[in-house]
Design a protein around this motif. Sequence first.
Motif, PDB file in Angstrom:
ATOM      1  N   GLU A 158       0.731  -1.234  -0.049  1.00  0.00           N
ATOM      2  CA  GLU A 158      -0.108   0.000  -0.078  1.00  0.00           C
ATOM      3  C   GLU A 158       0.869   1.386  -0.079  1.00  0.00           C
ATOM      4  O   GLU A 158       1.529   1.504   0.912  1.00  0.00           O
ATOM      5  CB  GLU A 158      -1.185  -0.125   1.365  1.00  0.00           C
ATOM      6  CG  GLU A 158      -1.885   1.100   1.390  1.00  0.00           C
ATOM      7  CD  GLU A 158      -2.752   1.482   2.509  1.00  0.00           C
ATOM      8  OE1 GLU A 158      -2.385   0.666   3.471  1.00  0.00           O
ATOM      9  OE2 GLU A 158      -3.521   2.245   2.389  1.00  0.00           O
ATOM     10  N   ASP A 192      -5.146   2.726  -2.183  1.00  0.00           N
ATOM     11  CA  ASP A 192      -5.881   3.468  -1.172  1.00  0.00           C
ATOM     12  C   ASP A 192      -6.163   4.815  -1.971  1.00  0.00           C
ATOM     13  O   ASP A 192      -5.114   5.466  -2.272  1.00  0.00           O
ATOM     14  CB  ASP A 192      -4.957   4.009   0.055  1.00  0.00           C
ATOM     15  CG  ASP A 192      -5.886   4.367   1.092  1.00  0.00           C
ATOM     16  OD1 ASP A 192      -6.393   5.541   0.583  1.00  0.00           O
ATOM     17  OD2 ASP A 192      -5.816   4.110   2.145  1.00  0.00           O
ATOM     18  N   HIS A 229      -8.330   0.287  -0.889  1.00  0.00           N
ATOM     19  CA  HIS A 229      -8.961   0.789   0.230  1.00  0.00           C
ATOM     20  C   HIS A 229      -9.646   2.243  -0.632  1.00  0.00           C
ATOM     21  O   HIS A 229      -9.282   3.235  -0.947  1.00  0.00           O
ATOM     22  CB  HIS A 229      -7.744   1.497   1.004  1.00  0.00           C
ATOM     23  CG  HIS A 229      -7.040   0.289   2.130  1.00  0.00           C
ATOM     24  ND1 HIS A 229      -6.186   0.513   2.694  1.00  0.00           N
ATOM     25  CD2 HIS A 229      -7.638  -0.813   2.132  1.00  0.00           C
ATOM     26  CE1 HIS A 229      -5.663  -0.738   3.091  1.00  0.00           C
ATOM     27  NE2 HIS A 229      -6.894  -1.494   2.943  1.00  0.00           N
ATOM     28  N   ASN A 231     -11.358   5.268   0.231  1.00  0.00           N
ATOM     29  CA  ASN A 231     -11.720   6.418   1.082  1.00  0.00           C
ATOM     30  C   ASN A 231     -11.733   7.668   0.599  1.00  0.00           C
ATOM     31  O   ASN A 231     -10.951   7.787  -0.495  1.00  0.00           O
ATOM     32  CB  ASN A 231     -10.393   6.343   2.059  1.00  0.00           C
ATOM     33  CG  ASN A 231     -10.151   5.110   2.966  1.00  0.00           C
ATOM     34  OD1 ASN A 231     -11.012   4.736   3.587  1.00  0.00           O
ATOM     35  ND2 ASN A 231      -8.941   4.525   2.741  1.00  0.00           N
ATOM     36  N   HIS A 244      -8.620  10.468   6.132  1.00  0.00           N
ATOM     37  CA  HIS A 244      -9.690   9.881   5.080  1.00  0.00           C
ATOM     38  C   HIS A 244     -11.123  10.604   5.436  1.00  0.00           C
ATOM     39  O   HIS A 244     -11.133  11.158   6.697  1.00  0.00           O
ATOM     40  CB  HIS A 244      -9.891   8.492   5.706  1.00  0.00           C
ATOM     41  CG  HIS A 244      -8.671   7.696   5.486  1.00  0.00           C
ATOM     42  ND1 HIS A 244      -8.426   6.272   5.441  1.00  0.00           N
ATOM     43  CD2 HIS A 244      -7.508   7.925   4.569  1.00  0.00           C
ATOM     44  CE1 HIS A 244      -7.321   5.940   5.314  1.00  0.00           C
ATOM     45  NE2 HIS A 244      -6.708   6.965   4.666  1.00  0.00           N
TER      46      HIS A 244
HETATM   47 ZN   LIG Z   1      -5.559   2.254   3.329  1.00  0.00          ZN
END
Ligand SMILES: [Zn+2]
Length: 297
Positions: A158, A192, A229, A231, A244
């Motif tokens: 990530e 993400d 992810h 967000n 986030h």
């Molecule tokens: Zn994340």
Amino acid sequence: MSPVQSSLPGVPRNPVGGHVPVAGGLHSVGLSYARDLKAEAVQVFVANPRGWATPAGNPRQDEAFRAACAEESVPAYVHAPYLINFGSHTEATVERSVESLRHSLRRAREIGALGVVVHTGSATGGRPRETALRQVREYLLPLLDELTHDDDPFLLLESTAGQGSSLCSRTWDFGPYFEALDAHPMLGVCLDTCHVFAAGHDLTGPSGMHQTLDLLVGTVGAGRLKLIHANDSKDVVGAHKDRHENIGAGHIGEDPFRALMTHPATEGVPLIIETPGGKQGHAADVERLKKLRWTTP
Ligand SMILES: [Zn+2]
């Protein structure tokens, strides 16, 4: 309303779920929270995310969790602790990183998780990125080589919002990182959306999200994106801030998430929310993403 085709009948193109708390029991607490969210995918910690402890699991909770996820076709993921940094100039940090990540990988197998998410880390102590990446190779590659069981999880890298001397924040930064790890077959990416937006990729506009996903696939190749992810971001594009926001309430907005679920690289890839607002906020975000999944822009 135009449904997005799924490869398997009855299975959503993109399972939508959330990161759930598990203090008190992986199955009894974590999975019941996931059910309250109507989650189709789940992510958990198997250790204190801000510590180095490597706790043993509770075999009964593990087995109940594993069985329920299999029974309900809910893919599970483990997020490794935040302190892990294979680019650190501190020897103790690197050694603890090895033990901590090895623990998360083993626990993931024990609970039937498909992947372990780990942050790509940073080159601390003013060292050049190349030095840090050599160290990533020296300590992380052996952990990948240990993943030889049929039910071992993937290791999912990530990227970060690009604070400090981050090793990986723009999509192309995955290139040298993958190279350092010989593009190991057990290696994947967890994208993400807040981090990549904060790092400078504008996901908004008619093609922002698709262009970013194209860049990612161009760097790591097809089939490596294994988790998202999902967000929204409290801050503007390029702010390098990891804050986030609930889906649609931040600077990314709803449309890029709808676009996300139409790109070929995301076929079958689950979405996990890590947003604020407690259980109510999480349930609303899961519901919002499910609605966006079934509508085309
Ligand atoms: Zn994340």
